[in-house]
Design a protein around this motif. Structure first.
Motif, mmCIF file in Angstrom:
data_model
loop_
_atom_site.group_PDB
_atom_site.id
_atom_site.type_symbol
_atom_site.label_atom_id
_atom_site.label_comp_id
_atom_site.label_asym_id
_atom_site.label_seq_id
_atom_site.Cartn_x
_atom_site.Cartn_y
_atom_site.Cartn_z
ATOM 1 N N ASP A 178 0.503 -1.137 0.166
ATOM 2 C CA ASP A 178 0.347 -0.038 -0.110
ATOM 3 C C ASP A 178 1.148 0.941 0.121
ATOM 4 O O ASP A 178 0.233 2.499 -0.688
ATOM 5 C CB ASP A 178 -0.781 0.129 1.075
ATOM 6 C CG ASP A 178 -1.930 1.154 0.978
ATOM 7 O OD1 ASP A 178 -1.518 1.847 0.052
ATOM 8 O OD2 ASP A 178 -2.662 1.301 2.142
ATOM 9 N N GLY A 216 2.340 1.437 -3.362
ATOM 10 C CA GLY A 216 1.977 1.689 -3.844
ATOM 11 C C GLY A 216 1.633 3.859 -4.351
ATOM 12 O O GLY A 216 0.972 4.026 -5.292
ATOM 13 N N ASP A 217 0.902 3.967 -2.677
ATOM 14 C CA ASP A 217 1.103 5.898 -3.020
ATOM 15 C C ASP A 217 2.049 5.775 -3.378
ATOM 16 O O ASP A 217 2.144 7.910 -3.606
ATOM 17 C CB ASP A 217 1.163 6.266 -1.578
ATOM 18 C CG ASP A 217 -0.471 5.798 -0.550
ATOM 19 O OD1 ASP A 217 -1.262 5.168 -1.607
ATOM 20 O OD2 ASP A 217 -0.843 5.813 0.399
ATOM 21 N N TRP A 267 -2.241 -1.080 -5.135
ATOM 22 C CA TRP A 267 -2.724 -1.574 -4.022
ATOM 23 C C TRP A 267 -4.084 -2.584 -4.385
ATOM 24 O O TRP A 267 -4.266 -3.436 -3.745
ATOM 25 C CB TRP A 267 -3.466 0.040 -4.768
ATOM 26 C CG TRP A 267 -3.048 1.146 -4.242
ATOM 27 C CD1 TRP A 267 -1.809 1.363 -3.380
ATOM 28 C CD2 TRP A 267 -3.223 2.520 -5.006
ATOM 29 N NE1 TRP A 267 -2.163 2.523 -3.277
ATOM 30 C CE2 TRP A 267 -2.520 2.762 -3.844
ATOM 31 C CE3 TRP A 267 -3.692 2.689 -5.846
ATOM 32 C CZ2 TRP A 267 -2.521 4.720 -4.642
ATOM 33 C CZ3 TRP A 267 -4.062 3.834 -5.847
ATOM 34 C CH2 TRP A 267 -3.161 5.710 -5.601
ATOM 35 N N ILE A 308 -7.843 1.353 0.348
ATOM 36 C CA ILE A 308 -7.161 0.984 -0.598
ATOM 37 C C ILE A 308 -8.151 1.517 -1.620
ATOM 38 O O ILE A 308 -8.289 1.372 -3.157
ATOM 39 C CB ILE A 308 -6.449 -0.371 -0.216
ATOM 40 C CG1 ILE A 308 -5.833 -0.314 0.486
ATOM 41 C CG2 ILE A 308 -6.124 -0.831 -1.877
ATOM 42 C CD1 ILE A 308 -4.652 -1.611 1.183
ATOM 43 N N LYS A 347 -8.793 4.112 -3.309
ATOM 44 C CA LYS A 347 -7.820 5.056 -3.813
ATOM 45 C C LYS A 347 -7.776 4.054 -5.560
ATOM 46 O O LYS A 347 -7.108 5.104 -6.105
ATOM 47 C CB LYS A 347 -6.718 4.375 -2.898
ATOM 48 C CG LYS A 347 -6.271 5.070 -2.077
ATOM 49 C CD LYS A 347 -4.730 5.279 -1.366
ATOM 50 C CE LYS A 347 -4.930 3.658 -0.022
ATOM 51 N NZ LYS A 347 -3.516 3.768 0.096
#
Length: 591
Positions: A514, A517-518, A533, A551, A554
């Motif tokens: 996660d 991914g950000d 994600w 998640i 997003k």
């Protein structure tokens, strides 16, 4: 179990056991494959049932008899193993183990000369030669030939590390023979050899206990207490010596170390088994412990403890508990058994039982530090942080002022307060932990990350995390903290670099995926961000429902402007480990 601080990012070990029904298997290949599958899972009781069935299909197969013999002996089905050993004593692959088993069966049944003959194996390894030499000596001792037994031990030549084991066996032989002066001389030689502690802490502690018994039975209380103290200097919480010291101080009658030559053979197997009971040696150690159980006059609490430890490492939690339950209430090993059973119940997903069990242990041992730490671990794992902090407060009052692991108590209490959002109480505990042990990567990581996350002491916090990474360069969770700290500071390219390292080391962790991914999103790598994600949603363990919802949001909408997601998780660096209690280790043995 080895003693560790909280931070193992693993889920509870499942205790489900394979079914033992064999009626659905109707062929030799089916029985054999089922036996091997159970064996690979550590389910030896199930494997031996299938080997029984396979032998019904083909009783003459050498390969099948070999594998079945090893399985029977490792599962504690000694007589069944010996029956096959009689057919395999000359087998080039299984002959050594077969002859040792036959020798032990003869020793157990007081057939001394046959035992010595069976134990005369050809082309022994160093460990084999030491073991069979000691066992043959105990066979001779059982026949009343103590001089021959001691001479045999004296003639065992090999590596320098043989010395401690030979001295220990000679001391026990002299004690059983009724020669306390010789036992005292030999055991003192062992304790005076500084190298013996490094070679075998178990033999050193056992020698200290044996010498204390010899001195106490000779009426020299001061010398007995001094001998016990030598062992306690190495392992201050070693229950057998603490119990013995209490008996000596109370003027109680002290039992000899051994009741018989059979117990001596069992002790030889136990001590050598403990020396190799790690890594690839665990399977051989298991065999030695089961041999010891078979030959001893009575079931030994320390053998049951050792067998339980191997069962735990094989994730056979119910089996481990069954061993601990056999340890008598009056045994010095019972405290260890109670604490380990409490932790094992948690790992077996019997969490309420675990809590109640450890609460009873704390009540039964109100001044016992390990009991309090075990309970606090399980409370923290159950996210009952207020109660955990209370138990840790009591633990600090019990702990010795100069206790080597006091830093960990402050660290765990800091985590509890941080999880309760009481940072004014958490921070002093983290600082105190670092005062006591400045280079603990877990503490550096937790405190440094927390500061960065709260936008406080940014440079100092970041430097702490970097130091933690230097100390643990292959720890994906600590590297993740460094990457996420860079993310919080909006240093996104550096965040990507560290988070990519972290996910390579710990690819299944949902939080690391996660975070990566950000970071990818912030540097414009949006397709890769969505891929990470997606991986986070499929991670192990599965993310909590509220995290999974974020998640998915997003995945649908991406991230908002820079700064809009600060605090979107506010996850502490140890939160992923908070569902798993720290392993307490065997509290009756040195860590």
């Amino acid at each position: 179990m080895a003693s560790t601080a909280a931070g193992a990012a693993s889920e509870p070990v499942e205790s489900a056991q394979p079914a033992r029904a064999t009626g659905d298997v109707q062929s030799l290949p089916g029985a054999y494959l089922a036996a091997k599958a159970a064996q690979s899972e550590g389910a030896l009781d199930v494997a031996t049932d299938y080997f029984d069935l396979a032998l019904e299909f083909d009783p003459d197969s050498d390969l099948l008899r070999q594998e079945a013999m090893f399985a029977f002996l490792a599962d504690g089905r000694f007589d069944d193993g010996v029956a096959l050993a009689a057919e395999l004593r000359d087998d080039p692959d299984a002959g050594k183990v077969a002859r040792i088993a036959l020798g032990l069966a003869a020793l157990r049944d007081a057939r001394a000369q046959e035992a010595v003959e069976q134990l005369a194996i050809s082309d022994p390894s160093e460990l084999d030669s030491l073991l069979v030499g000691h066992l043959a000596a105990w066979a001779e001792a059982g026949d009343g030939r103590f001089d021959d037994a001691i001479k045999r031990v004296d003639e065992i030549n090999g590596a320098p590390w043989f010395a401690i084991f030979n001295l220990y066996q000679k001391g026990l032989l002299a004690e059983l023979q009724g020669e306390p002066a010789e036992a005292r001389r030999v055991l003192t030689l062992l304790l005076d050899d500084a190298a013996s502690v490094q070679t075998s802490p178990d033999a050193y502690l056992a020698a200290a206990e044996a010498l204390a018994r010899v001195e106490a039975r000779a009426g020299d209380e001061a010398a007995a207490l001094a001998a016990a103290e030598r062992g306690l200097e190495l392992a201050p919480t070693y229950d057998p010596l603490l119990h013995l010291r209490g008996q000596i101080e109370a003027g109680e009658e002290i039992a000899p170390t051994l009741a018989s030559a059979r117990d001596g053979a069992a002790e030889a197997l136990y001590i050598l088994g403990q020396a190799i009971n790690r890594g690839d040696g665990q399977q051989v150690a298991l065999l030695y412990f089961q041999f010891a159980q078979a030959v001893a006059d009575t079931s030994s609490p320390k053998l049951l403890t050792a067998l339980a430890g191997i069962a735990e490492r094989a994730s056979r939690i119910d089996l481990a508990i069954s061993y601990y339950e056999q340890i008598p209430e009056t045994s010095p090993y019972r405290r260890t058994a109670e604490l380990q059973m409490g932790l094992d119940l948690w790992y077996a997903d019997r969490k309420e039982e675990s809590l109640k069990h450890l609460e009873r242990a704390v009540a039964a041992y109100p001044d016992d530090l390990q009991a309090h730490l075990a309970l606090s671990d399980v409370l923290s794992a159950s996210k009952e942080y207020a109660r955990a902090a209370e138990i840790l407060e009591r633990a600090l009052k019990i702990a010795p002022e100069d206790g080597a692991n006091n830093w960990n108590i402050y660290y765990q209490r800091g985590i509890a307060y941080e999880r309760l959002k009481e940072w004014d109480k958490a921070e002093p505990n983290f600082r105190r932990a670092l005062e006591l042990s400045p280079n603990q990567p877990q503490v550096l990581n937790y405190l440094g990350y927390s500061w960065v996350d709260m936008n406080r002491n940014l440079e100092e916090g970041l430097e702490m995390i970097r130091t933690a990474v230097d100390l643990r360069p292959n720890d994906g969770y600590i590297i993740d903290s460094l990457g996420w700290a860079y993310y919080r500071l909006e240093r996104f390219e550096e965040a990507v670099e560290q988070l990519e390292r972290a996910v390579l080391i710990t690819p299944a962790d949902p939080t690391i995926n996660d975070h990566l991914g950000d970071a990818y999103w912030r540097v414009g790598r949006e397709r890769e961000a969505r891929f990470q994600w997606e991986r986070a949603l499929r991670g192990t363990p599965e993310p909590e429902p509220d995290v999974a919802e974020k998640i998915r949001a997003k995945l649908a909408d991406g991230l908002g402007p820079v700064g809009s997601d600060v605090g979107h998780e506010n996850e502490a660096p140890a939160e992923r480990a908070a569902n798993t209690p720290a392993e307490q280790g065997d509290a009756s043995r040195p860590n």
